[in-house]
Design a protein around this motif. Structure first.
Motif, mmCIF file in Angstrom:
data_model
loop_
_atom_site.group_PDB
_atom_site.id
_atom_site.type_symbol
_atom_site.label_atom_id
_atom_site.label_comp_id
_atom_site.label_asym_id
_atom_site.label_seq_id
_atom_site.Cartn_x
_atom_site.Cartn_y
_atom_site.Cartn_z
ATOM 1 N N PRO A 1 0.918 -1.188 -0.145
ATOM 2 C CA PRO A 1 0.040 -0.149 -0.078
ATOM 3 C C PRO A 1 0.786 1.356 0.144
ATOM 4 O O PRO A 1 1.770 1.302 0.588
ATOM 5 C CB PRO A 1 -0.951 0.076 1.267
ATOM 6 N N ARG A 2 0.252 2.418 -0.740
ATOM 7 C CA ARG A 2 1.081 3.497 -0.742
ATOM 8 C C ARG A 2 0.396 4.388 -0.301
ATOM 9 O O ARG A 2 -1.127 4.534 -0.223
ATOM 10 C CB ARG A 2 1.616 3.795 -2.270
ATOM 11 N N MET A 3 0.773 5.908 -0.023
ATOM 12 C CA MET A 3 0.332 6.805 0.623
ATOM 13 C C MET A 3 -0.556 7.653 -0.632
ATOM 14 O O MET A 3 0.003 8.633 -1.195
ATOM 15 C CB MET A 3 1.195 7.720 1.154
ATOM 16 N N SER A 4 -1.799 7.095 -0.954
ATOM 17 C CA SER A 4 -2.510 8.015 -2.066
ATOM 18 C C SER A 4 -3.000 8.945 -1.406
ATOM 19 O O SER A 4 -3.236 9.359 -0.266
ATOM 20 C CB SER A 4 -3.571 6.589 -2.567
ATOM 21 N N ARG A 5 -3.983 9.964 -2.484
ATOM 22 C CA ARG A 5 -4.844 10.995 -2.147
ATOM 23 C C ARG A 5 -5.811 10.623 -1.187
ATOM 24 O O ARG A 5 -6.318 11.498 -0.157
ATOM 25 C CB ARG A 5 -4.965 11.791 -3.296
ATOM 26 N N HIS A 6 -6.569 9.521 -1.600
ATOM 27 C CA HIS A 6 -7.552 9.009 -0.807
ATOM 28 C C HIS A 6 -7.092 8.907 0.855
ATOM 29 O O HIS A 6 -7.879 9.154 1.724
ATOM 30 C CB HIS A 6 -8.471 8.005 -1.517
ATOM 31 N N ARG A 7 -6.116 8.018 0.726
ATOM 32 C CA ARG A 7 -5.670 7.740 2.066
ATOM 33 C C ARG A 7 -5.080 9.097 2.961
ATOM 34 O O ARG A 7 -5.437 9.392 4.121
ATOM 35 C CB ARG A 7 -4.555 6.902 2.289
ATOM 36 N N VAL A 8 -4.586 10.304 2.301
ATOM 37 C CA VAL A 8 -4.475 11.341 2.785
ATOM 38 C C VAL A 8 -5.586 12.129 3.509
ATOM 39 O O VAL A 8 -5.326 12.491 4.505
ATOM 40 C CB VAL A 8 -3.480 12.092 1.955
ATOM 41 N N VAL A 9 -6.557 12.073 2.620
ATOM 42 C CA VAL A 9 -7.715 12.737 3.096
ATOM 43 C C VAL A 9 -8.315 12.173 4.304
ATOM 44 O O VAL A 9 -8.845 12.788 5.239
ATOM 45 C CB VAL A 9 -8.767 12.685 1.644
ATOM 46 N N LEU A 10 -8.232 10.735 4.472
ATOM 47 C CA LEU A 10 -8.661 9.960 5.324
ATOM 48 C C LEU A 10 -8.053 10.198 6.769
ATOM 49 O O LEU A 10 -8.462 10.538 7.811
ATOM 50 C CB LEU A 10 -8.959 8.450 5.290
ATOM 51 N N PHE A 11 -6.473 10.343 6.488
ATOM 52 C CA PHE A 11 -5.654 10.534 7.729
ATOM 53 C C PHE A 11 -5.931 12.033 8.255
ATOM 54 O O PHE A 11 -6.169 12.266 9.383
ATOM 55 C CB PHE A 11 -4.353 10.490 7.048
ATOM 56 N N THR A 12 -6.172 12.884 7.253
ATOM 57 C CA THR A 12 -6.418 14.540 7.583
ATOM 58 C C THR A 12 -7.774 14.683 8.404
ATOM 59 O O THR A 12 -7.887 15.123 9.397
ATOM 60 C CB THR A 12 -6.273 15.352 6.814
ATOM 61 N N GLY A 13 -9.002 13.861 8.019
ATOM 62 C CA GLY A 13 -10.131 13.823 8.662
ATOM 63 C C GLY A 13 -9.935 13.146 10.040
ATOM 64 O O GLY A 13 -10.565 13.652 11.002
ATOM 65 N N THR A 14 -9.262 11.942 9.973
ATOM 66 C CA THR A 14 -9.476 11.427 11.336
ATOM 67 C C THR A 14 -8.520 12.264 12.464
ATOM 68 O O THR A 14 -8.760 12.047 13.796
ATOM 69 C CB THR A 14 -8.470 9.827 11.134
ATOM 70 N N LEU A 15 -7.351 12.676 11.956
ATOM 71 C CA LEU A 15 -6.704 13.534 12.963
ATOM 72 C C LEU A 15 -7.550 14.884 13.279
ATOM 73 O O LEU A 15 -7.345 15.178 14.578
ATOM 74 C CB LEU A 15 -5.335 14.270 12.135
ATOM 75 N N ALA B 1 -1.150 5.749 8.439
ATOM 76 C CA ALA B 1 0.120 6.194 8.472
ATOM 77 C C ALA B 1 1.171 5.142 8.276
ATOM 78 O O ALA B 1 2.360 5.241 7.956
ATOM 79 C CB ALA B 1 0.607 6.757 9.753
ATOM 80 N N LEU B 2 0.813 3.734 8.094
ATOM 81 C CA LEU B 2 1.576 2.641 7.804
ATOM 82 C C LEU B 2 2.173 2.671 6.344
ATOM 83 O O LEU B 2 3.629 2.549 6.463
ATOM 84 C CB LEU B 2 0.963 1.446 8.078
ATOM 85 N N PRO B 3 1.797 3.269 5.400
ATOM 86 C CA PRO B 3 2.268 3.247 4.094
ATOM 87 C C PRO B 3 3.558 4.214 4.143
ATOM 88 O O PRO B 3 4.563 4.113 3.536
ATOM 89 C CB PRO B 3 1.303 3.986 3.260
ATOM 90 N N TRP B 4 3.617 5.248 5.353
ATOM 91 C CA TRP B 4 5.016 6.079 5.409
ATOM 92 C C TRP B 4 5.889 5.452 5.894
ATOM 93 O O TRP B 4 7.125 5.699 5.568
ATOM 94 C CB TRP B 4 4.640 7.063 5.910
ATOM 95 N N CYS B 5 5.864 4.152 6.378
ATOM 96 C CA CYS B 5 6.822 3.429 7.174
ATOM 97 C C CYS B 5 7.326 2.389 6.293
ATOM 98 O O CYS B 5 8.105 1.575 6.758
ATOM 99 C CB CYS B 5 5.961 2.808 8.688
ATOM 100 N N GLU B 6 6.529 2.005 5.028
ATOM 101 C CA GLU B 6 6.940 0.965 4.211
ATOM 102 C C GLU B 6 8.363 0.948 3.844
ATOM 103 O O GLU B 6 9.140 -0.089 3.813
ATOM 104 C CB GLU B 6 5.986 0.744 3.090
ATOM 105 N N PRO B 7 8.982 2.157 3.456
ATOM 106 C CA PRO B 7 10.318 2.447 2.847
ATOM 107 C C PRO B 7 11.549 1.923 4.221
ATOM 108 O O PRO B 7 12.181 1.132 3.980
ATOM 109 C CB PRO B 7 10.717 3.711 2.417
ATOM 110 N N PHE B 8 11.076 2.171 5.378
ATOM 111 C CA PHE B 8 11.773 1.805 6.513
ATOM 112 C C PHE B 8 11.781 0.274 6.762
ATOM 113 O O PHE B 8 12.729 -0.389 7.163
ATOM 114 C CB PHE B 8 11.425 2.549 7.620
ATOM 115 N N ILE B 9 10.469 -0.244 6.599
ATOM 116 C CA ILE B 9 10.373 -1.835 6.867
ATOM 117 C C ILE B 9 11.116 -2.361 5.704
ATOM 118 O O ILE B 9 11.662 -3.416 5.921
ATOM 119 C CB ILE B 9 8.752 -2.024 6.758
#
Length: 345
Positions: A30-44, A227-235
């Motif tokens: 999974p990647r940080m898509s625009r839809h996921r960014v919108v959901l993350f912002t609304g949840t925050l 926020a997990l897709p932001w951690c995929e490169p580190f994983i």
């Protein structure tokens, strides 16, 4: 002599993982898509709104006190035994063991450490974010409330947000996050949502959390999953580093086992003679063949004329088992008729 090293269980596990070093093609990250960014912002924004509503002692705090005075565990006492068992689905220890066992099997089948590393990263984020919020706000729970109608903030508690609810969202939601197909992701997302919702309401039923604690716990767990897709490169880097560390450990362990060097094979030098010129070449002389056999004894024939086979005297070999017949005529005369006397006629 060949020396073989006995493989340990860890070696066999990594050998199984090495059979397919690359991640299967049908599993997408999974990647940080625009839809996921919108959901993350609304949840925050929802998370911050809940915190602000509790800090200013708004209508949400009054609702917390009303639910607490309602005492659901007394109103529906018949399901108390079931809720006591169901709330275990939000405890970090049992749920982490169950999910880790499933993801460990997935790592074994998919030949990658990503499922286990993703679970570890999500639990690490959960402990840091939720733990910091609990200690920072210091809210007391319903059983330890001191002033009716107050928000009970900053009194040294660790109840806000609900750790059971956030842990249920993250632990069961990670299965949907790591699903291989879209259909499995949808079904697992619905199942994890229902499970986390039930765990949150169970804590309100038992009186261990305020209703606002559960709302903030849902938001905290959902923020970690988004926020997990932001951690995929580190994983991915951690997985590569672990495999490199394994290879270095194997090389060091393999070099510690002495392997005897093979014995040198003696080589006899071959002396080459110069080949003579064509003019000087002559037919090689044949050397007499010296036979290694012993010379045969010459055969001496008996003197005198050679006799026919029919005139020879039969000789019985010594030690023969055949009995002698003295009345038998000599060999060669048995078939001849007797001589007739000559008569004048």
């Amino acid at each position: 002599m060949r020396t073989e090293r006995n493989l340990t269980r860890l070696d066999r596990v990594f050998a199984r993982l090495d059979r397919e070093p690359e991640r299967p093609a049908h599993i997408d990250v999974p990647r940080m898509s625009r839809h996921r960014v919108v959901l993350f912002t609304g949840t925050l924004a929802f998370y911050l709104a809940i915190v602000w509503a509790v800090v200013i002692t708004s209508w949400l705090v009054r609702l917390d006190w009303q639910v607490m005075f309602f005492r659901p565990y007394q109103q529906w006492s018949g399901i108390h035994w079931f809720v006591d068992y169901y709330v275990v689905l939000g405890q970090r220890g049992p749920t982490a063991v169950m999910v880790a066992a499933w993801l460990g099997w997935r790592s074994w089948r998919q030949h990658t450490l990503r499922p286990l590393l993703t679970l570890g990263a999500s639990l690490l984020l959960l402990n840091i974010t939720v733990g910091a919020a609990k200690l920072g706000m210091g809210r007391l729970g319903p059983h330890y409330a001191t002033v009716i109608g107050s928000n009970e903030m900053g009194l040294g508690g660790d109840i806000f947000p609900s750790g059971h609810t956030a842990n249920a969202v993250v632990t069961w939601g990670i299965l949907a996050y790591l699903a291989s197909t879209p259909r499995a992701r949808r079904w697992l997302s619905a199942a994890s949502a229902v499970t986390s919702l039930g765990v949150g309401m169970s804590t309100v039923y038992l009186g261990t959390h305020w209703l606002s604690d559960v709302l903030l716990g849902w938001a905290a767990g959902l923020l970690i999953l988004l926020a997990l897709p932001w951690c995929e490169p580190f994983i991915a880097r951690a997985e590569t580093w672990l495999f490199d560390l394994r290879d270095r450990w194997r090389s060091r362990r393999g070099s510690a086992v002495p392997v005897p060097a093979p014995a040198p094979v003696p080589v006899t030098p071959v002396v080459l003679k110069p080949r003579p010129a064509p003019a000087e070449q002559t037919e090689p002389e044949r050397e007499p063949v010296s036979s290694a056999r012993s010379p045969r004894t010459p055969i001496h024939l008996a003197p005198g004329p050679h006799t026919a086979r029919s005139e020879r005297t039969p000789v019985t070999p010594v030690g023969s088992r055949r009995p002698q017949h003295p009345e038998r005529p000599p060999r060669g005369t048995a078939g001849q008729p007797a001589a007739r006397p000559l008569t004048g006629g």
